[in-house]
Design an enzyme around this catalytic site. Structure first.
Site, PDB file in Angstrom:
ATOM      1  N   CYS A 181       0.623   3.638   1.873  1.00 60.11           N
ATOM      2  CA  CYS A 181       0.805   4.151   3.238  1.00 60.11           C
ATOM      3  C   CYS A 181       2.054   3.585   3.911  1.00 60.11           C
ATOM      4  O   CYS A 181       2.348   3.923   5.056  1.00 60.11           O
ATOM      5  CB  CYS A 181      -0.432   3.906   4.091  1.00 60.11           C
ATOM      6  SG  CYS A 181      -0.657   2.194   4.514  1.00 60.11           S
ATOM      7  N   LYS A 189       2.335  -4.360   6.349  1.00 59.27           N
ATOM      8  CA  LYS A 189       2.636  -4.425   4.911  1.00 59.27           C
ATOM      9  C   LYS A 189       4.148  -4.350   4.665  1.00 59.27           C
ATOM     10  O   LYS A 189       4.666  -5.021   3.777  1.00 59.27           O
ATOM     11  CB  LYS A 189       1.911  -3.293   4.168  1.00 59.27           C
ATOM     12  CG  LYS A 189       0.397  -3.493   4.098  1.00 59.27           C
ATOM     13  CD  LYS A 189       0.067  -4.690   3.225  1.00 59.27           C
ATOM     14  CE  LYS A 189      -1.419  -4.914   3.038  1.00 59.27           C
ATOM     15  NZ  LYS A 189      -1.712  -6.130   2.252  1.00 59.27           N
ATOM     16  N   SER A 225       0.849  -1.180   0.000  1.00 58.08           N
ATOM     17  CA  SER A 225       0.000   0.000   0.000  1.00 58.08           C
ATOM     18  C   SER A 225       0.893   1.242   0.000  1.00 58.08           C
ATOM     19  O   SER A 225       2.019   1.203   0.504  1.00 58.08           O
ATOM     20  CB  SER A 225      -0.853  -0.009   1.270  1.00 58.08           C
ATOM     21  OG  SER A 225      -1.380   1.271   1.515  1.00 58.08           O
ATOM     22  N   TYR A 245      -1.103  -0.971  10.356  1.00 61.31           N
ATOM     23  CA  TYR A 245      -1.367  -1.575   9.038  1.00 61.31           C
ATOM     24  C   TYR A 245      -0.129  -1.459   8.155  1.00 61.31           C
ATOM     25  O   TYR A 245       0.293  -2.430   7.510  1.00 61.31           O
ATOM     26  CB  TYR A 245      -2.560  -0.857   8.399  1.00 61.31           C
ATOM     27  CG  TYR A 245      -2.837  -1.239   6.975  1.00 61.31           C
ATOM     28  CD1 TYR A 245      -3.459  -2.454   6.670  1.00 61.31           C
ATOM     29  CD2 TYR A 245      -2.503  -0.388   5.917  1.00 61.31           C
ATOM     30  CE1 TYR A 245      -3.729  -2.803   5.354  1.00 61.31           C
ATOM     31  CE2 TYR A 245      -2.772  -0.729   4.600  1.00 61.31           C
ATOM     32  CZ  TYR A 245      -3.384  -1.940   4.323  1.00 61.31           C
ATOM     33  OH  TYR A 245      -3.649  -2.289   3.025  1.00 61.31           O
ATOM     34  N   THR A 268      -1.611   2.800  -4.984  1.00 60.72           N
ATOM     35  CA  THR A 268      -2.140   3.992  -4.349  1.00 60.72           C
ATOM     36  C   THR A 268      -3.578   3.692  -3.873  1.00 60.72           C
ATOM     37  O   THR A 268      -4.018   2.548  -3.921  1.00 60.72           O
ATOM     38  CB  THR A 268      -2.081   5.153  -5.362  1.00 60.72           C
ATOM     39  OG1 THR A 268      -2.324   6.356  -4.665  1.00 60.72           O
ATOM     40  CG2 THR A 268      -3.072   4.974  -6.498  1.00 60.72           C
TER      41      THR A 268
END
Ligand code: GFB
Length: 310
Positions: free
Chosen positions: A110, A141, A108, A137, A165
């Site tokens: 983020c 990842k 991700s 989170y 994204t």
């Protein structure tokens, strides 16, 4: 991947997994393996071990994950870190043990530092502090990326990691508490129009900028990389363009045909100020997003309108 290769799409009912599944089918891949959450709990080590030993998949798209918007991430951090670590540990390790030819792990955007220079290049990973609303989170990842790279290094596996994204499209989560902003706003504007409400409330200030990728573009990029990219270094997947949350709201408002006002709830967090991916690496590899934000929103809105009462 050959047309008859045994391909496991983990998370085939979710936003990304369902799109990858549809596209593989459309491209003539005929040996697709799926399991619903009820049939196989990917967070259960024994179940995953038995499934891999029995089915021996050759290729894996690891699109199963616990995901959610800013509110869900900040309210249930334990669930986000636990479930994602468990399921990716199980699937990645079992893929190694059972000689899976190639695995595509989905990360991700983020994962990048909260204040990373924009647009964000792949090399900015682990260069600074994360955004607090989704740190657990993001850490899960990042662990998945490092795990894939470590297995490649130590055991010679071919596990790739892709960093999408913000995604949206059919089969997204439209629950107002747990969803991402784009499906939430589609629902809010549709309901406000139906109820003749005077206004729609946006969370935060409307000033943060986000990049949105239509999920069918994401699926296309994943299959493209599965066919053409054999390196553990992460690859960004995005459009290379972003909008403010207010601009996004104006587009959805116009598409829905809502004529009321916009209001802002400043008790809700803005999250990271900007999150735009540098997509030069995937463009050099030969892939580019094709669906415009407006077209993607139109398709998603039509899907929501015909599925919301089901
Ligand atoms: O999409 P979103 O929930 O997540 O929120 P993030 C994006 C921005 O939209 C934030 C604002 O500034 C929200 O405050 N926003 C305005 C809204 N109105 C709404 C609304 O009604 N609902 C929602 N949900 N937001 C997530 C991460 O961050 O992005 C995940 O928490 C993941 O880990 C995902 O990375 C892609 O973009 O801030």
């Amino acid at each position: 991947m050959e047309k008859g290769s045994k391909i496991f799409v983990a998370g085939h009912k979710g936003l990304v997994g369902s799109s990858i599944f549809r596209l593989l089918q459309k491209q003539g891949f005929s040996n697709l393996l799926t399991r619903s959450h009820k049939e196989l709990d990917l967070t259960d080590q024994v179940q995953v071990k038995d499934f891999f030993a029995k089915e021996k998949p050759e290729y894996i798209f690891l699109a199963a994950a616990k995901v959610g918007g800013i509110h869900a991430n900040s309210t249930y951090p334990a669930d986000f870190i636990y479930e994602n670590l468990q399921l990716q540990n199980n699937v990645i390790h079992s893929s190694f043990v059972n000689g899976v030819k190639k695995l595509c792990f989905l990360g991700s955007s983020c994962i990048y530092p909260k204040f990373a220079p924009q647009p964000m290049k792949e090399e900015y990973l682990l260069d600074g502090k994360l955004e607090p609303t989704n740190e657990p989170y993001a850490v899960s990842k990042i662990a998945g990326i490092k795990m894939s790279q470590s297995y490649n290094k130590q055991y010679g596996t071919n596990f790739i990691s892709v960093m999408p994204t913000n995604l949206y499209g059919p089969n997204d989560n439209f629950d107002l508490q747990s969803s991402h902003v784009l499906p939430a706003l589609i629902r809010k504007f549709v309901e406000a129009k139906e109820n003749n409400s005077p206004s729609v409330t946006l969370w935060g200030s409307g000033k943060p900028k986000r990049e949105f990728l239509f999920v069918d573009d994401m699926a296309d990029a994943c299959i493209f990389l599965m066919q053409h990219y054999n390196d553990g270094e992460i690859v960004n997947i995005g459009t290379g363009e972003d909008v403010t949350i207010l601009e996004l709201a104006e587009i959805i408002k116009a598409e829905v045909g809502f004529n009321g006002k916009l209001e802002f709830d400043s008790t809700k967090p803005d999250g990271t100020p900007r999150k735009l991916l540098d997509v030069s690496k995937i463009r050099t590899l030969g892939w580019k997003a094709t669906v415009s934000l407006r077209d993607g929103i139109r398709t998603t809105l039509a899907w929501y309108r015909s599925n919301k009462s089901k």
